[in-house]
Write a protein that holds these residues in place. Structure first.
Motif, PDB file in Angstrom:
ATOM      1  N   ARG A 118       0.831  -1.201   0.000  1.00 10.75           N
ATOM      2  CA  ARG A 118       0.000   0.000   0.000  1.00 10.75           C
ATOM      3  C   ARG A 118       0.864   1.248   0.000  1.00 10.75           C
ATOM      4  NH1 ARG A 118      -1.299   4.303  -0.368  1.00 10.75           N
ATOM      5  NH2 ARG A 118      -2.979   5.455   0.597  1.00 10.75           N
ATOM      6  N   TYR A 128       1.360   2.934  -3.429  1.00 10.97           N
ATOM      7  CA  TYR A 128       0.219   3.314  -4.265  1.00 10.97           C
ATOM      8  C   TYR A 128      -0.310   4.673  -3.846  1.00 10.97           C
ATOM      9  CZ  TYR A 128       0.166  -1.138  -6.559  1.00 10.97           C
ATOM     10  OH  TYR A 128       0.527  -2.215  -7.332  1.00 10.97           O
ATOM     11  N   GLU A 182      -6.949   2.725  -4.801  1.00 13.72           N
ATOM     12  CA  GLU A 182      -6.123   2.204  -5.896  1.00 13.72           C
ATOM     13  C   GLU A 182      -5.457   0.888  -5.483  1.00 13.72           C
ATOM     14  OE1 GLU A 182      -2.406   3.789  -8.637  1.00 13.72           O
ATOM     15  OE2 GLU A 182      -3.473   5.196  -7.359  1.00 13.72           O
ATOM     16  N   PHE A 183      -4.933   0.843  -4.285  1.00  8.70           N
ATOM     17  CA  PHE A 183      -4.297  -0.368  -3.769  1.00  8.70           C
ATOM     18  C   PHE A 183      -5.293  -1.525  -3.723  1.00  8.70           C
ATOM     19  CE2 PHE A 183      -3.271  -2.954   0.076  1.00  8.70           C
ATOM     20  CZ  PHE A 183      -2.109  -3.545  -0.392  1.00  8.70           C
ATOM     21  N   ARG A 212       2.214   0.611 -14.664  1.00 10.08           N
ATOM     22  CA  ARG A 212       1.413   1.301 -13.660  1.00 10.08           C
ATOM     23  C   ARG A 212       2.186   2.439 -13.027  1.00 10.08           C
ATOM     24  NH1 ARG A 212       0.374  -3.573  -9.538  1.00 10.08           N
ATOM     25  NH2 ARG A 212      -0.601  -4.333 -11.413  1.00 10.08           N
ATOM     26  N   MET A 255       3.354   4.269  -9.731  1.00 10.44           N
ATOM     27  CA  MET A 255       3.654   3.898  -8.356  1.00 10.44           C
ATOM     28  C   MET A 255       4.165   5.142  -7.630  1.00 10.44           C
ATOM     29  SD  MET A 255       3.087   0.549  -8.413  1.00 10.44           S
ATOM     30  CE  MET A 255       3.848  -0.007  -6.902  1.00 10.44           C
TER      31      MET A 255
END
Length: 186
Positions: A48, A51, A56-57, A78, A80
């Motif tokens: 987590r 993110y 989102e997580f 993605r 990050m």
């Protein structure tokens, strides 16, 4: 692990991590540097941390589970979060060691795609909509899930297409998953 193996692991040209139920159990120096943490700060932490939001997580958790259940690797791209809150664009690859429960133990790799201002800068709402689009949801379904109007979702979709300079959502998702469909995507 002997000294030579540890040296190779820590200095691999991409970030490597082993997780158990989304908790970082070990990672290499490259991974820690990519996210601007010390390795010791990451061990034992939930993913987590990397993110942009709890939502989102949570939402990204199930993406890629099907190939992992079949003992296949999963790849995507993605955004990050680094320790300072800035976002980096990564190519993410995962392989589970436990196909029957894919998230129990996973080996992950991360390669930096772009961490410059010229890279795609997405708002939290754009990231949220992109996540739902990647699950195959329609604008109406996304609107219901986010308690927004379908028109708002259409506006966000249009912004995403413009930012990534692609002609439709299928091409956008293909690009983000690492499957280019040709040089000109306009």
């Amino acid at each position: 692990m002997n000294d030579l193996e540890q040296l190779a692991f820590d200095n691999a040209p991409m970030g490597l991590a082993l997780t158990e139920n989304r908790i970082i159990r070990t990672c290499n120096e490259t991974f820690a540097q990519m996210f601007d943490y010390r390795k010791e700060e990451l061990i034992g932490q939930s993913f987590r941390l990397l993110y942009g939001s709890d939502q989102e997580f949570h939402d990204i958790r199930d993406i890629g589970l099907e190939p992992l259940r079949k003992s296949l690797p999963y790849t995507d791209e993605r955004l990050m979060r680094r320790s300072d809150g800035s976002m980096i664009w990564c190519r993410f690859r995962a392989r589970t060691l436990t196909p029957e429960t894919p998230l129990s133990r996973i080996v992950l790799s991360f390669a930096l795609i772009d961490n410059t201002v010229s890279g795609p800068q997405l708002t939290p709402r754009e990231r949220e909509v992109l996540l739902y689009l990647s699950k195959g949801q329609t604008s109406k379904e996304i609107a219901r899930a986010l308690s927004l109007s379908p028109r708002t979702i259409e506006d966000v979709r249009a912004r995403l297409l413009k930012k990534f300079q692609v002609k439709n959502v299928a091409v956008l998702l293909a690009r983000l998953s690492g499957h280019q469909t040709g040089k000109a995507q306009r």
